[in-house]
Design an enzyme around this catalytic site. Sequence first.
Site, mmCIF file in Angstrom:
data_model
loop_
_atom_site.group_PDB
_atom_site.id
_atom_site.type_symbol
_atom_site.label_atom_id
_atom_site.label_comp_id
_atom_site.label_asym_id
_atom_site.label_seq_id
_atom_site.Cartn_x
_atom_site.Cartn_y
_atom_site.Cartn_z
ATOM 1 N N LYS A 1 0.841 -1.204 0.000
ATOM 2 C CA LYS A 1 0.000 0.000 0.000
ATOM 3 C C LYS A 1 0.872 1.249 0.000
ATOM 4 O O LYS A 1 0.597 2.213 -0.709
ATOM 5 C CB LYS A 1 -0.961 -0.026 1.199
ATOM 6 C CG LYS A 1 -2.081 -1.049 1.001
ATOM 7 C CD LYS A 1 -2.894 -1.307 2.253
ATOM 8 C CE LYS A 1 -3.841 -2.497 1.991
ATOM 9 N NZ LYS A 1 -4.606 -2.899 3.170
ATOM 10 N N GLN B 1 -4.761 -1.731 9.278
ATOM 11 C CA GLN B 1 -4.621 -3.045 8.641
ATOM 12 C C GLN B 1 -5.244 -4.123 9.534
ATOM 13 O O GLN B 1 -4.904 -4.240 10.705
ATOM 14 C CB GLN B 1 -3.120 -3.335 8.390
ATOM 15 C CG GLN B 1 -2.873 -4.626 7.650
ATOM 16 C CD GLN B 1 -3.463 -4.647 6.245
ATOM 17 O OE1 GLN B 1 -3.343 -3.682 5.489
ATOM 18 N NE2 GLN B 1 -4.127 -5.735 5.889
ATOM 19 N N ASP C 1 -11.176 2.821 3.689
ATOM 20 C CA ASP C 1 -11.583 1.448 3.370
ATOM 21 C C ASP C 1 -13.100 1.318 3.198
ATOM 22 O O ASP C 1 -13.580 0.275 2.751
ATOM 23 C CB ASP C 1 -11.144 0.497 4.504
ATOM 24 C CG ASP C 1 -9.779 -0.115 4.238
ATOM 25 O OD1 ASP C 1 -9.442 -0.326 3.052
ATOM 26 O OD2 ASP C 1 -9.056 -0.391 5.222
#
Length: 288
Positions: free
Chosen positions: A53, A97, A120
């Site tokens: 990422k 994460q 997200d």
Amino acid sequence: MGANLIDGKAIAAQIKDEVRQEVSALKVQGSSVTLAVILVGDDPASAVYVRNKKKACEAVGIESVSIELPADTTQEELLERIASLNAREDVDGILVQLPLPRQIDERAVIDAIDPAKDVDGFHPVNVGLLAIGEPAVVSCTPAGVIELLTRSGVEIEGKEAVVIGRSNIVGKPMAHLLLQRHATVTIAHSRTKNLREVIRRADIVVAAVGKPRMIGASDIKEGAVVIDVGINRDMETGKLCGDVDFDSVAPHCSAITPVPGGVGPMTIAMLMRNCCELAKKRNPPAEK
Ligand code: NDP
């Protein structure tokens, strides 16, 4: 590559190019785009995802703020970190994460992220907005599937779509997105009766289960479009494979995604796009 193959790598590269251009246009106006990534603990797979990422951020010109916390971080400590990122003017997107260590409640962590920085699309506000058809930050993988379909010229309106899997990250938002685009949507899961018959009705199949090659040629209607979200390790060869038995299914499809190289690359591309969109909302371009 076969004529019916949907090339996720190429489409993801196209999206990242578009993001790169938007990010540089924002820079010209004096705004930068910044993604904060929090990694708790030392799970090797998570570390690889986070590294990828960060690399993707670099490639499109997004700044990244990296916060790495030890495995014994308490929930309180993590929530404090999130609160301070929520308050930071220079941070546009926040990503924690997953999975998190056992002592931390994932739900509480997701709920603590400012919905306007929820890159997200996991916060209940964004999930709710998606469900009622309002503009929302959408979970990257299903958003990527829609891009694969539309950029490959697959018509969605009026089609029978079957989504296999009902997770909050993939299956459910996938179904909402297809519904928004006027497909007739069925969500199948582990308790679905006659699963194979249900899949055979579909013009568009999205498999998001996590079972290596569970879908074979006899499950698919001739000419269907098959999107394989699954990422599994083939126990015999050690290679990655999807939920779909690609070799036997591909000849019967009008379009299909491979694993790897299909949905996988789209997830990070959409993360970059989400982050850029959040930055644009926070710093709208000046009126000309
Ligand atoms: P989850 O494990 O959260 O969900 C799996 C879903 O599949 C559940 O809804 C489950 O049903 C359903 N299911 C399990 N077994 C069966 C079965 N035999 N028949 C029908 N349905 C079944 O997984 P995720 O949604 O997080 O991920 C799914 C797959 O996609 C995984 O392989 C994952 O690695 C991959 N993935 C890929 C991404 C990418 O970037 N390409 C991103 C995210 C995930 P029930 O709810 O009843 O238990």
